[in-house]
Design an enzyme around this catalytic site. Structure first.
Site, PDB file in Angstrom:
ATOM      1  N   HIS A 153       0.804  -1.215   0.000  1.00  0.00           N
ATOM      2  CA  HIS A 153       0.000   0.000   0.000  1.00  0.00           C
ATOM      3  C   HIS A 153       0.846   1.278   0.000  1.00  0.00           C
ATOM      4  CE1 HIS A 153       0.265  -0.438   4.560  1.00  0.00           C
ATOM      5  NE2 HIS A 153       0.541   0.845   4.413  1.00  0.00           N
ATOM      6  N   ASP A 183       0.207  -7.708   1.421  1.00  0.00           N
ATOM      7  CA  ASP A 183       0.567  -6.298   1.589  1.00  0.00           C
ATOM      8  C   ASP A 183       2.082  -6.100   1.591  1.00  0.00           C
ATOM      9  OD1 ASP A 183       0.146  -3.594   1.799  1.00  0.00           O
ATOM     10  OD2 ASP A 183      -0.151  -3.616   3.976  1.00  0.00           O
ATOM     11  N   SER A 296       4.771   2.848   7.832  1.00  0.00           N
ATOM     12  CA  SER A 296       4.463   1.657   7.035  1.00  0.00           C
ATOM     13  C   SER A 296       5.619   1.289   6.119  1.00  0.00           C
ATOM     14  CB  SER A 296       3.212   1.891   6.178  1.00  0.00           C
ATOM     15  OG  SER A 296       2.050   1.631   6.904  1.00  0.00           O
TER      16      SER A 296
END
Length: 355
Positions: A153, A183, A296
């Site tokens: 993402h 992911d 992230s």
């Protein structure tokens, strides 16, 4: 020394007399007159029997010997304890030898500062530009020529990817492969060599309560270090597969457009916005190490300096309610993809055959 010798009490002698001229008779005939009539005379010695004197003379010596033996036992016990604490046996701490030990200057394993110093050069900031705007995430360098692991993402839908090293040097990167179901994504820097790489650990050995360090670029602050513990294992975390399925929410827990963050689901509830219709769920490590927008794709690290997870989601309370446009930051609920999931997926990512 024979205790039957004449002993002078402290301070009882005279400087103007011959100390050998004693005016008193033998102990058995003493009646006190010689001592009383002689100026500067010495008091008579006690009538000790020779055998009794020898016995009493030995008692202080024996006592001193016992003290010396006891001190030796205590000293030996202390040396043994120190040797055991330093992982050595008694042979390594011989007579007169110094006990060796490891100091912080020789090894900084087990400290947050040591982990940060060792691993920070392998953590990068990723800027992904798309038609929806620009987001900021993090990544982990795993090869000297610039292979970098991050979250899918973080780079999903990106038209251009810029990577900034801990030194401040920037590179353009290309996507090698993505796996939206996990992911995960792998990107490669152009014309890079000799980069500092991270060591991938074993997430199957991670235990709840272990101390960990997180390194990433929250809010674009490259190389930010936080620490905490592993709070739980095998949490089912659900995230959107890409930015298009999350109604334009910000990628990579970075800032984009209206300042919203990457949404995720946990326990049947949605956090940080709507995840959309196309989602994926994975088992995650939960940590209370502070994670914020931009972390992230960064690293969750054990105290040996090994990567045990890829940080992927965090809970922000102010953005969990509809219409909120601000973030209150970390509240100690962060999630990371276990590194063993990444290691099992590396060949697929390198081949460009994502799920």
């Amino acid at each position: 020394m024979d205790m039957t010798e004449n002993l002078r009490p402290s301070g009882a002698h005279s400087t103007d007399q011959d100390p050998t001229s004693y005016p008193y008779a033998s102990p058995s005939a003493y009646d006190g007159t010689a001592y009383n009539s002689a100026a500067g005379g010495y008091p008579p010695p006690p009538a000790y029997a020779p055998t009794t004197g020898r016995r009493k003379a030995k008692r202080p010596v024996a006592l001193l010997a016992a003290v010396a033996i006891a001190a030796g036992v205590i000293g030996g016990g202390t040396a043994t304890l120190v040797g055991q604490l330093n992982g050595q046996d008694s042979a390594a701490t011989g007579s007169g030898g110094a006990v060796s030990g490891t100091t912080v200057s020789q090894s900084s394993k087990g400290t947050v500062a040591g982990v940060a110093e060792a691993v920070s050069p392998a953590i990068v900031e990723i800027g992904a530009a798309s038609s929806a705007g620009k987001s900021t995430g993090s990544g982990v360098v795993i090869t000297e020529d610039g292979e970098i692991v991050t979250n899918n993402h973080v780079i999903s839908g990106a038209q251009q990817i810029q990577v900034t090293l801990s030194t401040g040097k920037t590179y353009t990167a290309d996507v090698m492969g993505t796996d939206p179901d996990k992911d995960l994504a792998l990107i490669k820097l152009r014309d890079a060599s000799g980069l500092k790489t991270a060591t991938l650990g074993d997430s199957s050995k991670v235990k709840v309560g272990e101390e960990v360090v997180a390194i990433g670029s929250p809010e674009g602050l490259t190389g930010t270090v936080t620490s905490g513990i592993v709070s739980a294992l095998d949490r089912d975390v659900t995230v959107a597969k890409d930015d298009s399925s999350s109604s334009g929410q910000g990628q990579g827990q970075g800032r984009q457009g209206g300042g919203q963050e990457w949404p995720f689901e946990f326990g049947g509830q949605q956090f940080n916005g709507d995840t959309g219709e196309e989602t994926t769920t994975y088992k995650a490590l939960q940590t209370d190490a502070s994670l914020n927008p931009g972390n992230s794709g960064g690293a969750l690290i054990n105290m040996n300096g090994e990567i045990i997870g890829i940080n992927s989601a965090m809970y922000s309370p102010s953005s969990s309610s509809a219409g909120s446009g601000s973030s209150a930051g970390s509240v100690g609920l962060g999630f990371a993809i276990p590194v063993n999931t990444l290691k099992a997926d590396l060949d697929t990512l390198r081949a460009g055959n994502g799920s």
